[in-house]
Write a protein that holds these residues in place. Structure first.
Motif, PDB file in Angstrom:
ATOM      1  N   ASP A  14      70.549  22.361  55.438  1.00  0.00           N
ATOM      2  CA  ASP A  14      71.020  20.918  55.370  1.00  0.00           C
ATOM      3  C   ASP A  14      70.167  20.148  53.975  1.00  0.00           C
ATOM      4  O   ASP A  14      70.545  19.543  53.334  1.00  0.00           O
ATOM      5  N   TYR A  15      68.767  20.786  54.279  1.00  0.00           N
ATOM      6  CA  TYR A  15      67.757  20.266  53.332  1.00  0.00           C
ATOM      7  C   TYR A  15      66.906  21.213  52.639  1.00  0.00           C
ATOM      8  O   TYR A  15      66.616  22.335  53.217  1.00  0.00           O
ATOM      9  N   ALA A  29      69.277  16.984  49.830  1.00  0.00           N
ATOM     10  CA  ALA A  29      70.274  17.336  50.633  1.00  0.00           C
ATOM     11  C   ALA A  29      71.383  18.384  50.055  1.00  0.00           C
ATOM     12  O   ALA A  29      71.613  18.259  48.591  1.00  0.00           O
ATOM     13  N   LEU A  87      77.730  21.020  52.079  1.00  0.00           N
ATOM     14  CA  LEU A  87      78.183  20.901  53.377  1.00  0.00           C
ATOM     15  C   LEU A  87      79.069  19.767  53.598  1.00  0.00           C
ATOM     16  O   LEU A  87      79.775  19.604  54.559  1.00  0.00           O
TER      17      LEU A  87
END
Length: 885
Positions: free
Chosen positions: A618-619, A634, A638
């Motif tokens: 996610d990061y 980010a 997603l």
């Protein structure tokens, strides 16, 4: 989908972690409604608001056009100066006023009743009306009186005291704009002026370290002190009835003075590792708050036996820029960050409340813990250069191993205990000038393998810290030259080492004498990264290329070329589909491993020194040259539909992205009426229904049981009551919400009723009178107000044999068609349609007009259900995909 050339295809800036304070003094405000003191600290172009009770972050302000130069506050606003303008904020994030007029940067602010006093670098003092934003007064001072401090002595109406860099002070009446008095007693620059609790007394701190308590009414010195730590940068008085003065110095030391005995009570050396920017004792509490440019905010409590203060709470980040970041947990919530101040921090990506410091690396941790308050810790060692961790055995023993710059000894850290470990990993026999160059902790967490500059690779036990052997010949050498990387596989069966001799060697983990395979490389390797789950080993070469080696087949499977500078760091994503790299050319590249293509590239303002991809994808966490924070990017894949395309490194225009900020959206400071908090614009049901289906918002009891009312009535039927023989006479009534008698025709009746007299219910009459779709809105609102039983009665009475008509039934079908086409009240339309078909199936089959009208309803209904089904299936697929990641 059109491709945006100005942004990255994969990553977008999310936020930055680890910023707490800068060199700007903090502002403390007691909020009566909350019953709590709020602290506002500058973090560059933003300021944070913390609560004193739990020391947690409450809000983040909007972005300023430049770094904040000074701050002030009163009971209503927080005032910040950036470049030549001043901004007033409410509730820590709502911009209310902007004050313009200065031609130079503002460095001093003082709220003064309904006015705001500001002083800029050109030595010009301006007074603004806070509400009207108008300029009330302007005073220009000569160069001989360079203003350095400003304060308002209590009980002195309309007067301010100005200090200068030449040591003189001036008392001004701002109402008449006249100079009242000049104090010419000192020949050193004034650094701090602070009113004392006693009337007419002001504390004056000078650059030469002297502190005077001066009575400005009689121009006499009351007390004099000398600070041995040099220049005083901050000063405050205890406000809980104790005659104590506290001073902070440029060296980060704090001194507590007894004003009755005129002696030093206590000293705290290295309270901060840099200059103390702000120091303030809280009203009616034995508490003191300090902040510093070392990126820390601390709360102290005066409860020591000697009257001194001890540290109660703190919020801190790295005092020097972090240069190494690594995700350390499968959840992807915590990041290990090592900084140039020799400290190791845990950064939480969910909330900054969970940020922790594991302390600074020390030669002897026990001696550092026993250090007295007045002593400086001399055991601090060099900053961490390499880091490796495994949380499999974190509860039992140390789970983190680290190397330090220019040192041969490795240290261990405990993630569970949040402190430095007790082991120092060092081979039994060693040369003096040898340095540790690379390290890895095995997947099981039991062993640490360390490579050295003399070509040796040694193995240690993480639990006991004991030496467990080496790789190579009798001379202890695994390579000729420095070892640039050491890695192990998932099952601890193989060890891979890379040296400056341009060789990649494969060893059995247990049999350490000779390698079972050696690969000759084309160029020297700078660093390595192994993805144990997929068996891929990435090698970053000194010629700016990257090669991937399959450790199972021991072959080079991919080669990536495109960087034009030294590669600083590389990392895989969790599924080993991407390889992300960064170099000194300020670019961050994402390489697609299956297709061997560059799929994303973007540049940043400052070179990225380290990066790490989250285990949940996610990061992307990065650290940069000269930046104190850890930056999160980010992953847009997603939550957006993005189709990655190969990027031609030579022909592509590399987009330059700004580093992420503390807020996700940038508020517009020019728009004074609104403030952008990143919330989506409100859309009414009419706007939403153009794209989606909307529900009525009514409770399920109003529509869910419409098809089962007969069962409900049968279940709730009352017991049979015998009718008395002489029952009273009643006129029959028509089933309706309004009282109406049934005076229909009867063969035996003697009453003559005209044919024009209608037997429709009031609702049916209103429905029959509708001529367009707009007229149906009134009938729909009437249905929403009815109970389920009343709706059933109205629908059943539409039949011709019970007082209705075919026209009313057709009008009701047109009403349902209008509801379905509008995409509003979706569940009500379906319930009403089901009830109508259930009651009048036989009548509908015998009437051609009703059949044709229902055919249009069927087409509209099928289109609505298709849209709903597509949205649901898409959402289900996205949720399943996220669960499988």
């Amino acid at each position: 989908m059109t491709e945006d050339k100005s942004t990255s295809q994969i990553f977008t800036g999310a936020r930055v972690l680890g910023y707490v304070s800068t060199h700007v003094p903090f502002v403390a405000r007691f909020i009566k409604r909350r019953g709590e003191t709020l602290l506002c600290t500058s973090v560059g172009k933003w300021f944070h608001t913390y609560g004193c009770d739990k020391f947690r972050l409450l809000s983040v302000s909007g972005e300023h056009p430049g770094p904040i130069t000074c701050m002030a506050g009163d009971g209503f606003h927080i005032y910040t100066a950036s470049e030549n303008n001043i901004y007033a904020w409410r509730r820590g994030c709502e911009l209310k006023h902007v004050y313009r007029g200065h031609e130079a940067a503002v460095h001093k602010l003082l709220p003064f009743g309904i006015h705001l006093i500001s002083i800029d670098k050109n030595n010009i003092l301006k007074i603004f009306d806070i509400k009207e934003e108008t300029e009330f007064l302007e005073l220009k001072f000569e160069k001989s009186f360079k203003i350095s401090t400003i304060c308002h002595p209590p009980t002195y109406l309309n007067k301010i005291l100005l200090g200068s860099k030449k040591g003189t002070l001036q008392l001004w009446n701002i109402r008449t704009s006249k100079l009242v008095y000049t104090f010419n007693r000192w020949n050193s620059a004034v650094t701090v002026t602070e009113p004392a609790p006693a009337v007419d007394v002001v504390a004056i701190a000078l650059e030469n370290g002297k502190i005077y308590l001066h009575n400005i009414k009689y121009d006499e010195v009351v007390m004099e002190f000398v600070n041995d730590w040099g220049r005083v940068s901050a000063l405050s008085f205890r406000m809980d009835g104790v005659p104590v003065m506290v001073t902070g110095s440029d060296n980060g030391h704090i001194v507590t003075w007894d004003l009755e005995e005129k002696v030093v009570i206590s000293q705290i050396q290295q309270a901060h590792s840099a200059k103390i920017a702000g120091l303030q004792c809280l009203m009616s509490e034995p508490l003191m708050i300090t902040n510093s440019r070392d990126n820390s905010l601390k709360m102290w409590i005066f409860d020591m036996p000697d009257g001194g203060a001890r540290l109660l709470k703190k919020r801190e980040g790295h005092a020097k820029p972090p240069h190494l970041v690594r995700y350390c947990e499968p959840t992807g919530e915590n990041i290990l960050a090592a900084g140039g101040d020799s400290s190791l921090h845990i950064m939480n990506t969910v909330t900054e409340t969970f940020n922790k410091s594991l302390g600074k690396a020390s030669i002897n941790r026990n001696n550092s813990k026993k250090k007295k308050r007045l002593q400086k810790d001399t055991n601090i060692i060099e900053p961490i250069s390499h880091l490796s961790s495994c949380m499999q055995r974190d509860k039992q023993w140390d789970s983190i191993a680290s190397l330090h710059q220019h040192m041969k000894t490795a240290t261990t850290w405990s993630y569970n205990k949040l402190c430095m470990g007790k082991h120092k990993l060092k081979p039994p026999v060693f040369e003096k000038k040898v340095k540790a160059t690379c390290i890895t902790v095995t997947h099981c967490g039991n062993f640490a393998l360390i490579g050295y500059s003399n070509g040796q690779v040694h193995k240690f036990n993480m639990q006991s810290g004991l030496y467990r052997g080496h790789y190579g010949n009798d001379k202890l050498q695994a390579h000729k030259g420095a070892v640039r990387g050491v890695e192990t596989d998932l099952c601890n069966q193989r060890t891979m080492t890379v040296g400056a001799d341009e060789k990649l060697k494969f060893w059995r983990f247990k049999s350490e004498t000779n390698p079972y395979h050696v690969m000759r490389l084309d160029s020297a390797v700078a660093m390595t990264k192994c993805h144990r789950e997929s068996g891929l080993l990435a090698l970053a070469h000194e010629d700016f290329t990257i090669t991937l080696v399959d450790i199972d087949t021991m072959n080079i499977v991919r080669t990536f070329e495109g960087h034009t500078g030294k590669i600083n760091d590389i990392d895989f994503d969790s599924q080993s589909r991407w390889l992300i790299s960064t170099s000194m050319d300020c670019t961050i590249c994402t390489w697609d491993i299956p297709s061997a293509q560059l799929v994303d590239i973007f540049s940043v303002e400052e070179p990225c020194t380290s990066l790490s991809m989250s285990p949940t994808n996610d990061y992307l966490a990065t650290s940069h040259v000269g930046e104190l924070g850890v930056f999160l990017w980010a992953n847009k894949l997603l939550y957006e539909r993005i189709f990655l395309k190969p990027v031609d490194r030579k022909a592509a225009i590399v987009p330059k992205l700004k580093l992420p900020t503390t807020v996700s959206e940038k508020p517009d400071l020019e728009d004074l009426g609104t403030i952008d908090l990143g919330e989506p614009e409100y859309k009414s049901p009419e706007q939403i229904s153009e794209e989606l289906l909307t529900l009525s918002g009514q409770s399920t009891s109003r529509w869910l049981n419409l098809l089962n009312l007969d069962i409900v009535k049968k279940r709730n039927k009352a017991k049979v009551v015998q009718v008395p023989k002489s029952a009273p006479f009643f006129l029959p009534t028509i089933p309706s919400l309004e009282m109406a008698f049934d005076i229909g025709k009867d063969e035996n009746t003697k009453l003559l009723i005209p044919d024009s007299l209608s037997t429709l219910t009031p609702f049916a009459k209103k429905l029959d009178a509708c001529e367009s779709e707009d007229d149906f809105e009134v009938c729909i609102m009437k249905l929403k107000e009815m109970s389920p039983a009343a709706i059933e009665a109205e629908v059943s009475n539409m039949a011709p044999d019970v007082g209705g008509s075919f026209d009313v039934m057709k009008q009701f079908v047109l009403l349902l068609n209008s509801m379905i086409k509008s995409n509003k009240d979706f569940e009500l339309a379906q319930a009403y349609l089901g009830l109508f078909l259930k009651m009048h199936t036989k009548i509908i089959s015998q009437n051609a007009e009703l059949k044709s009208a229902l055919q249009a309803v069927e087409e509209a209904n099928a289109a609505s259900w298709s849209r709903l089904q597509n949205s649901l299936l898409y959402s289900i697929c996205i949720v399943k995909a996220l669960k499988d990641m």
